[in-house]
Design an enzyme around this catalytic site. Structure first.
Site, mmCIF file in Angstrom:
data_model
loop_
_atom_site.group_PDB
_atom_site.id
_atom_site.type_symbol
_atom_site.label_atom_id
_atom_site.label_comp_id
_atom_site.label_asym_id
_atom_site.label_seq_id
_atom_site.Cartn_x
_atom_site.Cartn_y
_atom_site.Cartn_z
ATOM 1 N N GLU A 246 -11.308 0.889 -3.965
ATOM 2 C CA GLU A 246 -11.686 0.576 -2.595
ATOM 3 C C GLU A 246 -12.350 1.765 -1.923
ATOM 4 O O GLU A 246 -11.816 2.880 -1.941
ATOM 5 C CB GLU A 246 -10.438 0.156 -1.809
ATOM 6 C CG GLU A 246 -10.725 -0.287 -0.395
ATOM 7 C CD GLU A 246 -9.456 -0.704 0.343
ATOM 8 O OE1 GLU A 246 -9.568 -1.076 1.531
ATOM 9 O OE2 GLU A 246 -8.356 -0.633 -0.242
ATOM 10 N N ASP B 287 -14.536 -1.439 2.417
ATOM 11 C CA ASP B 287 -13.618 -1.510 3.548
ATOM 12 C C ASP B 287 -14.329 -0.949 4.772
ATOM 13 O O ASP B 287 -14.929 -1.676 5.550
ATOM 14 C CB ASP B 287 -12.346 -0.726 3.202
ATOM 15 C CG ASP B 287 -11.349 -0.601 4.354
ATOM 16 O OD1 ASP B 287 -11.572 -1.200 5.410
ATOM 17 O OD2 ASP B 287 -10.342 0.111 4.188
ATOM 18 N N LYS C 223 -10.625 -6.542 7.580
ATOM 19 C CA LYS C 223 -9.636 -6.119 8.570
ATOM 20 C C LYS C 223 -10.075 -6.638 9.928
ATOM 21 O O LYS C 223 -11.203 -6.376 10.360
ATOM 22 C CB LYS C 223 -9.494 -4.598 8.596
ATOM 23 C CG LYS C 223 -8.815 -4.026 7.348
ATOM 24 C CD LYS C 223 -8.717 -2.518 7.410
ATOM 25 C CE LYS C 223 -7.994 -1.975 6.172
ATOM 26 N NZ LYS C 223 -8.033 -0.487 6.125
ATOM 27 N N SER D 55 0.849 -1.185 0.000
ATOM 28 C CA SER D 55 0.000 0.000 0.000
ATOM 29 C C SER D 55 0.886 1.237 0.000
ATOM 30 O O SER D 55 1.745 1.385 0.870
ATOM 31 C CB SER D 55 -0.911 -0.007 1.233
ATOM 32 O OG SER D 55 -1.736 1.137 1.251
ATOM 33 N N LYS E 95 -1.283 -1.039 -4.269
ATOM 34 C CA LYS E 95 -2.435 -0.224 -3.895
ATOM 35 C C LYS E 95 -2.002 1.231 -3.804
ATOM 36 O O LYS E 95 -1.038 1.552 -3.110
ATOM 37 C CB LYS E 95 -3.035 -0.671 -2.567
ATOM 38 C CG LYS E 95 -4.220 0.196 -2.129
ATOM 39 C CD LYS E 95 -5.063 -0.466 -1.058
ATOM 40 C CE LYS E 95 -4.523 -0.252 0.324
ATOM 41 N NZ LYS E 95 -5.485 -0.718 1.366
ATOM 42 N N GLY F 203 -4.610 -3.893 5.795
ATOM 43 C CA GLY F 203 -3.661 -3.547 6.846
ATOM 44 C C GLY F 203 -3.986 -2.219 7.493
ATOM 45 O O GLY F 203 -4.632 -1.353 6.901
ATOM 46 N N ASP G 184 -7.343 3.198 -3.735
ATOM 47 C CA ASP G 184 -8.039 3.281 -2.449
ATOM 48 C C ASP G 184 -8.376 4.731 -2.165
ATOM 49 O O ASP G 184 -7.489 5.574 -1.996
ATOM 50 C CB ASP G 184 -7.152 2.705 -1.340
ATOM 51 C CG ASP G 184 -7.859 2.686 0.011
ATOM 52 O OD1 ASP G 184 -9.060 2.996 0.067
ATOM 53 O OD2 ASP G 184 -7.198 2.352 1.016
ATOM 54 N N LYS H 24 -3.174 5.139 -2.924
ATOM 55 C CA LYS H 24 -4.148 6.021 -2.287
ATOM 56 C C LYS H 24 -4.487 7.174 -3.244
ATOM 57 O O LYS H 24 -3.592 7.752 -3.875
ATOM 58 C CB LYS H 24 -3.592 6.585 -0.987
ATOM 59 C CG LYS H 24 -3.294 5.537 0.083
ATOM 60 C CD LYS H 24 -4.557 4.975 0.696
ATOM 61 C CE LYS H 24 -4.247 4.030 1.845
ATOM 62 N NZ LYS H 24 -5.463 3.525 2.517
#
Length: 369
Positions: free
Chosen positions: A214, A239, A263, A136, A162, A291, A189, A164
C-alpha cells in the site's frame, strides 16, 4: 431535511497502546464529533479523522475546526439539503479540506437514515449483513514483538494482517513474518516511505505472496506508481494519492494500481466514496475500506460503507477494544472470527454513550441554523 442545530464536540481519547508508522507515533487521538439536529429532535453523528499534525495529509484538527466553523457550516445555513448526496455540491466551492467536509456530511447521512428509519448501510445501497475485517499493526520494537502481535490477531480470526513498513524495517521483517505465517493473508503499508530508486529492493516482495503493498511511493503520486506496478507482480494499492473519483479514474487508467483503499475522510465523504465504489465495480478494481484510528462513530460509518458489494477485501475496521479502553458508542464494535455483524437499527446503528462522550469532550460549540 431541516437542520436546526449543529454541535461540534472536541474530543480527546488515549489509545490503548502507541501506534507507530513510517511518519510517527500516536498515543492519543484528538478529533471532533459532529452532532446535527433536525426539527423533530433527530440527531445525526459524524467524526473527523484528521490528526493533530499534518503527517498523513495537509489537514489537521485545527484546520478542520477552522474550515467547519468559518466556511462549511455557513454553507449549510445558506442551502436547503433534501438528500445527503447534495452536500458534495454545496461544499464544492471550498477546495480540498475533504476531512472537514466528511465530518459534517457523515452526520447528515446518519440523520437522513434516521429520518427514513432505515440503517445507514441500506441508505447507501449496501447489501451485506456482515463484513470481513482485518487488523493494522504498527511498527513494533522488535521482530519478535511483531510475530507475537500477529499471532494474537490471527488466533482472534482476523481475515487479513496489515504490517506497517519503512526503509530498514521491510523485506527482511516480512520474510520472517511469512516464514512464521505461510498461509496468512498479509499486506504491507509503506505510507509513502520509498521512491523509484528503491524499485529493485521492493521487487523482492514478489517472493512473499503478499496481498498488496500500500502506497509505497509519494503521497501525491500516480505516475511513478504506474512504473512500479508494471515492474512488480505484487499488487500496488493506492491510499494517500486518491482524494476523489477523478483521482481514482486517472490512477486506474494509468495502471498505477490494482487495488484502491477508500477512506471516507480522505475522499470527502460517503457520496464520493460511493462514486469511487461504482467506478471500481465497473472496472473490476478491488477496493477495501481503510481506517484512521476512528472511535465508534467513524467506525460505524466505515462498517456501513463496507456493505457495498465491490468492497471485496477485508478492511481496517477492527473492534473498539483494539484501540480504546471505552468507546463512545453502545454497544461497542466487536469482531468474531474476523467478522462484524452489520447493525440493523436506523442510522449508524449504534447509540452514543453520552457519559463516555462527555468524559472525553474538552469543548462543545453550538451553532443554530
Amino acid at each position: 431535511m431541516p437542520i436546526k442545530q449543529i454541535k461540534l464536540h472536541k474530543v480527546k481519547m488515549k489509545l490503548n497502546s502507541p501506534f507507530t508508522t513510517s511518519f510517527g507515533t500516536m498515543e492519543t487521538k484528538e478529533f471532533f464529533i459532529t452532532e446535527i439536529i433536525d426539527d423533530k429532535g433527530n440527531r445525526g453523528f459524524g467524526e473527523s479523522v484528521a490528526f493533530t499534525s499534518p503527517w498523513y495529509s495537509e489537514e489537521t484538527v485545527k484546520t478542520n475546526e477552522h474550515v467547519i466553523e468559518d466556511f462549511l457550516i455557513p454553507l449549510l445555513k445558506e442551502n436547503t439539503i433534501e438528500h445527503p448526496d447534495e452536500v458534495l455540491e454545496v461544499f464544492k466551492s471550498i477546495r480540498r479540506h475533504n476531512m472537514a467536509k466528511s465530518t459534517l456530511e457523515g452526520a447528515i447521512w446518519d440523520l437522513y437514515a434516521k429520518r427514513k428509519e432505515i440503517p445507514l448501510a441500506e441508505a447507501l445501497g449496501g447489501t451485506k449483513s456482515e463484513i470481513d475485517v482485518g487488523i493494522s499493526i504498527g511498527i513494533q520494537p522488535t521482530v519478535e514483538d511483531l510475530i507475537n502481535t500477529i499471532d494474537h490477531y490471527v488466533k482472534e480470526g482476523y481475515k487479513r494482517i496489515k504490517i506497517k513498513i519503512k526503509p530498514g524495517w521491510d523485506v527482511d521483517v516480512l520474510r520472517e513474518v511469512r516464514k512464521q505465517f505461510p498461509d496468512t493473508p498479509i499486506m504491507a503499508d509503506a505510507n509513502s516511505a520509498y521512491t523509484l530508486n528503491d524499485i529493485d529492493h521492493l521487487k523482492q516482495l514478489d517472493d512473499l505472496n503478499l496481498m498488496m503493498i500500500e502506497q509505497p511511493l509519494a503521497h501525491d503520486d500516480i505516475i511513478d506508481h504506474a512504473t512500479l506496478q508494471e515492474a512488480m507482480e505484487t499488487p500496488v494499492c493506492l491510499d494517500e494519492s486518491i482524494h476523489s473519483f477523478e483521482d481514482a479514474r486517472k490512477a486506474v487508467e494509468l495502471g498505477s494500481c490494482k487495488i484502491i483503499n477508500v477512506k471516507i475522510g480522505r475522499v470527502g465523504g460517503l457520496t464520493e466514496a460511493k462514486r469511487i465504489h461504482d467506478y471500481c465495480k465497473e472496472k473490476g478494481i478491488d477496493i477495501w475500506c481503510g481506517g484512521m484510528l476512528e472511535a465508534g462513530v467513524g467506525r460505524a460509518h466505515n462498517i456501513a460503507l463496507t456493505t457495498l458489494t465491490q468492497f471485496t477485501l477485508p478492511g481496517d475496521t477492527a473492534s473498539s477494544a483494539r484501540y480504546w479502553k471505552q468507546d463512545i458508542i453502545d454497544p461497542e464494535v466487536t469482531v468474531t472470527d474476523g467478522v462484524i455483524k452489520v447493525p440493523t437499527k436506523p442510522g449508524i446503528g449504534y447509540e452514543i454513550n453520552e457519559e463516555a462522550l462527555k468524559s472525553y469532550t474538552t469543548e462543545v460549540k453550538t451553532f443554530d441554523l
